[in-house]
Design a protein around this motif. Structure first.
Motif, PDB file in Angstrom:
ATOM      1  N   LEU A 350      24.567  40.617  35.878  1.00 43.53           N
ATOM      2  CA  LEU A 350      25.659  39.789  35.375  1.00 43.53           C
ATOM      3  C   LEU A 350      26.298  40.410  34.140  1.00 43.53           C
ATOM      4  O   LEU A 350      27.525  40.407  33.995  1.00 43.53           O
ATOM      5  N   CYS A 351      25.475  40.960  33.252  1.00 36.25           N
ATOM      6  CA  CYS A 351      26.016  41.605  32.054  1.00 36.25           C
ATOM      7  C   CYS A 351      26.843  42.830  32.415  1.00 36.25           C
ATOM      8  O   CYS A 351      27.798  43.172  31.711  1.00 36.25           O
ATOM      9  N   VAL A 415      27.742  52.399  35.850  1.00 37.64           N
ATOM     10  CA  VAL A 415      26.739  52.905  36.793  1.00 37.64           C
ATOM     11  C   VAL A 415      26.132  51.755  37.587  1.00 37.64           C
ATOM     12  O   VAL A 415      25.959  51.845  38.811  1.00 37.64           O
ATOM     13  N   LEU A 416      25.814  50.672  36.926  1.00 33.53           N
ATOM     14  CA  LEU A 416      25.217  49.527  37.613  1.00 33.53           C
ATOM     15  C   LEU A 416      26.190  48.912  38.607  1.00 33.53           C
ATOM     16  O   LEU A 416      25.800  48.536  39.725  1.00 33.53           O
ATOM     17  N   ARG A 417      27.469  48.810  38.211  1.00 36.99           N
ATOM     18  CA  ARG A 417      28.448  48.239  39.139  1.00 36.99           C
ATOM     19  C   ARG A 417      28.646  49.134  40.357  1.00 36.99           C
ATOM     20  O   ARG A 417      28.742  48.651  41.486  1.00 36.99           O
ATOM     21  N   SER A 418      28.718  50.434  40.114  1.00 40.41           N
ATOM     22  CA  SER A 418      28.986  51.350  41.238  1.00 40.41           C
ATOM     23  C   SER A 418      27.806  51.458  42.185  1.00 40.41           C
ATOM     24  O   SER A 418      27.976  51.829  43.353  1.00 40.41           O
ATOM     25  N   SER A 419      26.614  51.153  41.707  1.00 35.23           N
ATOM     26  CA  SER A 419      25.434  51.250  42.571  1.00 35.23           C
ATOM     27  C   SER A 419      25.119  49.945  43.285  1.00 35.23           C
ATOM     28  O   SER A 419      24.210  49.895  44.115  1.00 35.23           O
ATOM     29  N   ALA A 420      25.855  48.866  42.973  1.00 38.46           N
ATOM     30  CA  ALA A 420      25.608  47.571  43.608  1.00 38.46           C
ATOM     31  C   ALA A 420      26.356  47.485  44.930  1.00 38.46           C
ATOM     32  O   ALA A 420      27.498  47.946  45.035  1.00 38.46           O
ATOM     33  N   PRO A 421      25.767  46.888  45.947  1.00 34.20           N
ATOM     34  CA  PRO A 421      26.494  46.668  47.210  1.00 34.20           C
ATOM     35  C   PRO A 421      27.727  45.797  46.958  1.00 34.20           C
ATOM     36  O   PRO A 421      27.702  44.921  46.083  1.00 34.20           O
ATOM     37  N   LEU A 425      28.129  42.677  44.262  1.00 38.98           N
ATOM     38  CA  LEU A 425      29.033  42.771  43.121  1.00 38.98           C
ATOM     39  C   LEU A 425      30.033  41.623  43.116  1.00 38.98           C
ATOM     40  O   LEU A 425      30.304  41.025  42.065  1.00 38.98           O
ATOM     41  N   GLU A 426      30.581  41.280  44.261  1.00 38.56           N
ATOM     42  CA  GLU A 426      31.546  40.179  44.323  1.00 38.56           C
ATOM     43  C   GLU A 426      30.887  38.846  43.976  1.00 38.56           C
ATOM     44  O   GLU A 426      31.475  37.998  43.298  1.00 38.56           O
ATOM     45  N   ALA A 427      29.636  38.667  44.420  1.00 36.88           N
ATOM     46  CA  ALA A 427      28.923  37.438  44.070  1.00 36.88           C
ATOM     47  C   ALA A 427      28.687  37.358  42.562  1.00 36.88           C
ATOM     48  O   ALA A 427      28.823  36.286  41.956  1.00 36.88           O
ATOM     49  N   ASP A 428      28.343  38.495  41.961  1.00 39.38           N
ATOM     50  CA  ASP A 428      28.148  38.516  40.510  1.00 39.38           C
ATOM     51  C   ASP A 428      29.449  38.216  39.777  1.00 39.38           C
ATOM     52  O   ASP A 428      29.464  37.462  38.795  1.00 39.38           O
ATOM     53  N   LEU A 429      30.554  38.793  40.231  1.00 38.76           N
ATOM     54  CA  LEU A 429      31.846  38.546  39.591  1.00 38.76           C
ATOM     55  C   LEU A 429      32.258  37.084  39.716  1.00 38.76           C
ATOM     56  O   LEU A 429      32.811  36.495  38.781  1.00 38.76           O
ATOM     57  N   SER A 430      31.996  36.483  40.861  1.00 40.01           N
ATOM     58  CA  SER A 430      32.322  35.074  41.043  1.00 40.01           C
ATOM     59  C   SER A 430      31.512  34.207  40.079  1.00 40.01           C
ATOM     60  O   SER A 430      32.046  33.256  39.482  1.00 40.01           O
ATOM     61  N   ARG A 431      30.231  34.532  39.912  1.00 39.86           N
ATOM     62  CA  ARG A 431      29.400  33.783  38.961  1.00 39.86           C
ATOM     63  C   ARG A 431      29.914  33.964  37.529  1.00 39.86           C
ATOM     64  O   ARG A 431      29.952  33.018  36.744  1.00 39.86           O
ATOM     65  N   ILE A 432      30.319  35.176  37.204  1.00 37.00           N
ATOM     66  CA  ILE A 432      30.805  35.442  35.847  1.00 37.00           C
ATOM     67  C   ILE A 432      32.072  34.647  35.572  1.00 37.00           C
ATOM     68  O   ILE A 432      32.243  34.062  34.485  1.00 37.00           O
ATOM     69  N   ARG A 433      32.971  34.599  36.528  1.00 37.50           N
ATOM     70  CA  ARG A 433      34.209  33.824  36.332  1.00 37.50           C
ATOM     71  C   ARG A 433      33.878  32.347  36.117  1.00 37.50           C
ATOM     72  O   ARG A 433      34.475  31.681  35.262  1.00 37.50           O
ATOM     73  N   ALA A 462      37.784  41.659  30.742  1.00 35.10           N
ATOM     74  CA  ALA A 462      37.094  42.662  31.559  1.00 35.10           C
ATOM     75  C   ALA A 462      37.199  42.348  33.046  1.00 35.10           C
ATOM     76  O   ALA A 462      37.031  43.242  33.884  1.00 35.10           O
ATOM     77  N   ILE A 463      37.443  41.075  33.371  1.00 31.85           N
ATOM     78  CA  ILE A 463      37.582  40.679  34.770  1.00 31.85           C
ATOM     79  C   ILE A 463      39.032  40.887  35.188  1.00 31.85           C
ATOM     80  O   ILE A 463      39.955  40.482  34.487  1.00 31.85           O
ATOM     81  N   ASP A 464      39.221  41.530  36.308  1.00 25.99           N
ATOM     82  CA  ASP A 464      40.590  41.740  36.784  1.00 25.99           C
ATOM     83  C   ASP A 464      41.132  40.411  37.295  1.00 25.99           C
ATOM     84  O   ASP A 464      40.832  39.976  38.412  1.00 25.99           O
ATOM     85  N   SER A 465      41.937  39.755  36.459  1.00 27.40           N
ATOM     86  CA  SER A 465      42.433  38.419  36.796  1.00 27.40           C
ATOM     87  C   SER A 465      43.448  38.450  37.929  1.00 27.40           C
ATOM     88  O   SER A 465      43.767  37.405  38.500  1.00 27.40           O
ATOM     89  N   VAL A 466      43.964  39.612  38.260  1.00 19.06           N
ATOM     90  CA  VAL A 466      44.912  39.680  39.375  1.00 19.06           C
ATOM     91  C   VAL A 466      44.194  39.428  40.697  1.00 19.06           C
ATOM     92  O   VAL A 466      44.729  38.804  41.615  1.00 19.06           O
ATOM     93  N   ASP A 467      42.944  39.903  40.790  1.00 17.23           N
ATOM     94  CA  ASP A 467      42.179  39.704  42.022  1.00 17.23           C
ATOM     95  C   ASP A 467      41.433  38.378  42.038  1.00 17.23           C
ATOM     96  O   ASP A 467      40.694  38.098  42.980  1.00 17.23           O
ATOM     97  N   ALA A 468      41.559  37.586  40.971  1.00 16.59           N
ATOM     98  CA  ALA A 468      40.866  36.307  40.889  1.00 16.59           C
ATOM     99  C   ALA A 468      41.818  35.198  41.300  1.00 16.59           C
ATOM    100  O   ALA A 468      42.725  34.825  40.557  1.00 16.59           O
TER     101      ALA A 468
END
Length: 738
Positions: A350-351, A415-421, A425-433, A462-468
């Protein structure tokens, strides 16, 4: 020089032999004939005889002591230790420089202040221990190596311990014992280890480095006693009970640029841009420099690859001075977290989706159970459990932690984001939003909530609000922009809303409600930036769309009407501005009530329009009423209340009540400086009017000083092209001409 027990016995034997021999000589002389002839003629013959006997006894006793001391000296050769060396061996050991340092990095750059401060700390007293800590790849080991070489002349012994596995330290101490000459090769490990530590205890001028230590308690038994220095490198920060923690941070930007330009053919601008993208992390800088130098890749191509995925490009160019590339080190540490502490692993992911600035821990601890994954949702309810998970991330160099925040380096995040499926990653971004929306402060205008907005801002951005597509998150972004404008960060707010409006316009229909909110904010930002024609056009378009979609009494429609009235008045269309303000005030009073903050805002606008229309008394009366209501609703020091207060000062100037105007504006200006800051646009607007009041009451000196300071601050905050800057400059120039 330290004297061993064996040496002391040998010295005792020499002294005893000397004393015994001297006593024998004295006794022999006393028995000689010519001495006896002298004594026999004297009156002390009997006394002399007793002295003769005593000399013989002393000589025999001294010889016996010499014999015993000699045998003790020989017997002490049984076990090799620092206290059992011969004089010759001890002096030889003290003169030999004992070293096992890793190779020095000839390309090491910077850290001069840090290295000097380490030396100052180590030499501040006996038995000083410093622990260098920081992110993985920040250069702790290289700094320790460089320190050891720079100050090598200050030490006779410098020994490097690889400390990741404390169970291997005994063998490394045994190797030190052999190098010191206090144990032969092949000695029992524990005996030799003890001998080395005894030797250090009895000596000075030594430096011991424990590199990459992980556990203070596991290392504690291996810290040597004595008047030497100990340096520890670790990713952990919690060394305070054992050592003085010294944080090793990323390089200063100037040193990052120097490193890149020295190792590549990059110019200063290119190196600066690359250093910024790499977050000034030494390992990443060295890898990038190595790859660019080896391949001659254009900087634009390297930056594009870095933007596409730091993990892939930073696998290249691994320097010999580092055992792993940055992505490999991050992935290895992250895998260890995943295997040992699942809540820590979930928190780390998440971080990684947030910004590289410090993340407030309350963002997670205040989250609803439905947002956080299990078992992290349970861990955040237990402060001890949560701190244990956070501590693991810090120990492995993946995060920097303090009492209230956790922070990841931007490259670690990448590195952590690029190595996540992708699905993970999308599930983590949704939780962060969802977390960010849940942490949204209740007000954008109240300064009490601005620190919370400031803490959230880098992570919202840091979150791309265009894709949100979630409307709550897009409204959160709009709330952040509104807060920036309220705080006086006009240039930043304008740039952000211009970019957001342009990108949202390509994705959403112009009549979509969140899109209309962005249009409203863009018009407001134009107005504050002094772009009044653009503000009027945007305000008019937004008002028309909201009026058509929502009706004349909807709060959003009235919000647009309020701003459009101000734009019309600013552009000189007083009749249209006054009519719209009057209608908006009536509608807000009817739908919201006389004391609603939105109603009070429109009342201020309408009163200002009355003043510009020449109706000074009516303007003052309405501003006075609004000021009183605002104090009851918001409090005496809320920005809305203070704006009403300095509007009254402006009315008093127009009414010719200069003394009263000066007192009102002076008190309000002092409060604005304290609440909003000396350079906030509202503070500067009040200062500008305070100078006019001072001039009108005959205090030219005060007026000129205020205008000069206000002009300088307005130029810094608003830029030379802002109309308010030109207005202040005109006032000051007029004073110079008179």
């Amino acid at each position: 020089m330290t004297v061993s027990r064996r040496h002391r016995w040998r010295w005792a034997a020499w002294w005893a032999c000397g004393i015994g021999g001297a006593a024998g000589v004295v006794a022999a002389v006393m028995r000689s004939a010519w001495v006896r002839a002298l004594i026999d003629r004297g009156s002390a013959a009997s006394t002399w005889a007793w002295m003769e006997r005593l000399s013989w006894v002393a000589g025999v006793a001294a010889l016996l002591v010499a014999l015993i001391a000699s045998r003790r000296s020989v017997a002490s050769r049984g076990v090799p230790s620092s206290s059992e060396l011969t004089e010759r061996d001890n002096e030889a050991a003290a003169s030999v420089l004992v070293r096992n340092l890793p190779a020095r990095n000839p390309a090491f750059i910077g850290r001069d202040d840090l290295i000097v401060s380490i030396n100052n700390a180590l030499t501040s007293g006996p038995a000083v221990i410093n622990a260098l800590h920081g992110w993985g790849g920040v250069g702790k080991t290289q700094t320790a190596i460089e320190y050891s070489y720079r100050y090598a002349d200050d030490y006779d012994v410098v020994w490097w311990f690889v400390s990741e596995q404390p169970q291997l330290l005994a063998e490394q101490y045994a190797q030190l014992a052999v190098a010191l000459g206090v144990a032969p090769a092949g000695s029992d490990t524990m005996v030799a280890s003890a001998a080395a530590r005894r030797c250090l205890r009895e000596r000075q001028r030594w430096l011991i480095i424990f590199d990459n230590a992980e556990d203070p308690e596991a290392l504690r038994p291996w810290i040597p006693d004595g008047a030497g220095h100990v340096l520890i490198t670790s990713r952990r920060a919690d060394w305070r009970e054992l050592a003085t923690p010294v944080r090793v941070d990323v390089l200063p930007r100037a040193e990052s640029v120097a490193l890149l330009t020295r190792r590549t053919d990059l110019t200063g601008d290119g190196a600066h841009l690359l250093a910024d993208k790499l977050g000034d992390l030494p390992l990443a800088l060295v890898q990038a420099a190595g790859f660019i130098s080896e391949t001659s890749i254009p900087i634009d191509d390297y930056l594009a690859s870095l933007e596409a995925g730091a993990s892939r490009i930073l696998q290249e160019g691994r320097p010999a001075s580092y055992p792993l590339t940055l992505p490999a080190a991050v992935k290895l540490a992250a895998e260890r977290v995943r295997e040992t502490d699942l809540p820590a692993w979930q928190l780390l992911r998440l971080c990684a989706a947030l910004g590289p600035e410090p993340i407030p821990l309350w963002l997670f601890t205040g989250a609803a159970d439905r947002i956080l994954p299990t078992p992290l949702s349970a861990a955040v309810k237990d402060p001890v459990r949560l701190r244990g998970s956070i501590g693991l991330l810090a120990r492995l160099g993946l995060a920097r932690v303090d009492k209230t925040t956790i922070q990841l380096h931007r490259l670690t995040q990448s590195v952590l984001r690029s190595s996540a499926p992708p699905r993970t990653l999308e599930a983590d971004l949704s939780r962060i939003r969802s977390l960010l929306v849940g942490a949204q402060p209740p007000d954008t205008d109240d300064p009490r909530y601005w620190p919370t907005w400031a803490a959230l801002a880098p992570h919202i951005l840091a979150i791309d609000s265009v894709d949100a597509d979630e409307i709550p998150f897009r409204e959160l972004v709009c709330g952040l922009i509104r807060t920036q404008l309220k705080r006086g960060e006009i240039a930043d707010g304008l740039a952000l809303i211009q970019n957001l409006h342009r990108r949202w316009s390509a994705r959403y229909h112009q009549d979509e409600l969140t899109m209309l909110h962005a249009s409203f904010l863009l018009g407001h930002a134009y107005y504050l930036a002094g772009l009044w024609p653009e503000a009027q056009d945007m305000d008019a378009a937004t008002y028309a769309a909201r009026l058509r979609l929502l009706g004349p009494d909807h709060p959003d429609t009235l919000e647009s009407a309020n701003n459009l009235g101000g734009s019309l008045t600013r552009m000189g269309n007083l009749a249209a501005g006054r009519a719209l303000d009057h209608d908006t005030l009536a509608r807000r009073r009817r739908t919201l009530g006389d004391d609603h903050p939105d109603t009070l805002r429109t009342a201020n606008n309408f009163a200002s329009t009355l003043r510009k229309s020449g109706e000074f008394a009516a303007a003052k009366a309405l501003h006075q009423d609004t000021w009183g209501r605002s104090r009851r609703v918001h409090g005496a020091e809320h920005p809305a209340t203070l704006i009403s207060a300095f509007y009254i000062g402006m009315d008093l100037i127009e009414l010719g009540e200069f003394e009263a105007a000066y007192r009102q504006l002076d008190e309000t200006h002092s409060t604005l400086r304290r609440v909003l800051g000396e350079s906030h646009p509202a503070t500067l607007q009040c200062a500008d009017q305070l100078a006019i009041a001072a001039l009108r009451r005959g205090d030219r000196t005060t007026a000129q000083a205020i205008l000069e300071e206000t002009l300088a601050r307005r130029r810094e905050v608003l830029g030379d092209s802002h109309p308010d800057v030109a207005a202040t400059a005109t006032k000051l120039a007029a004073m110079d001409r008179t």
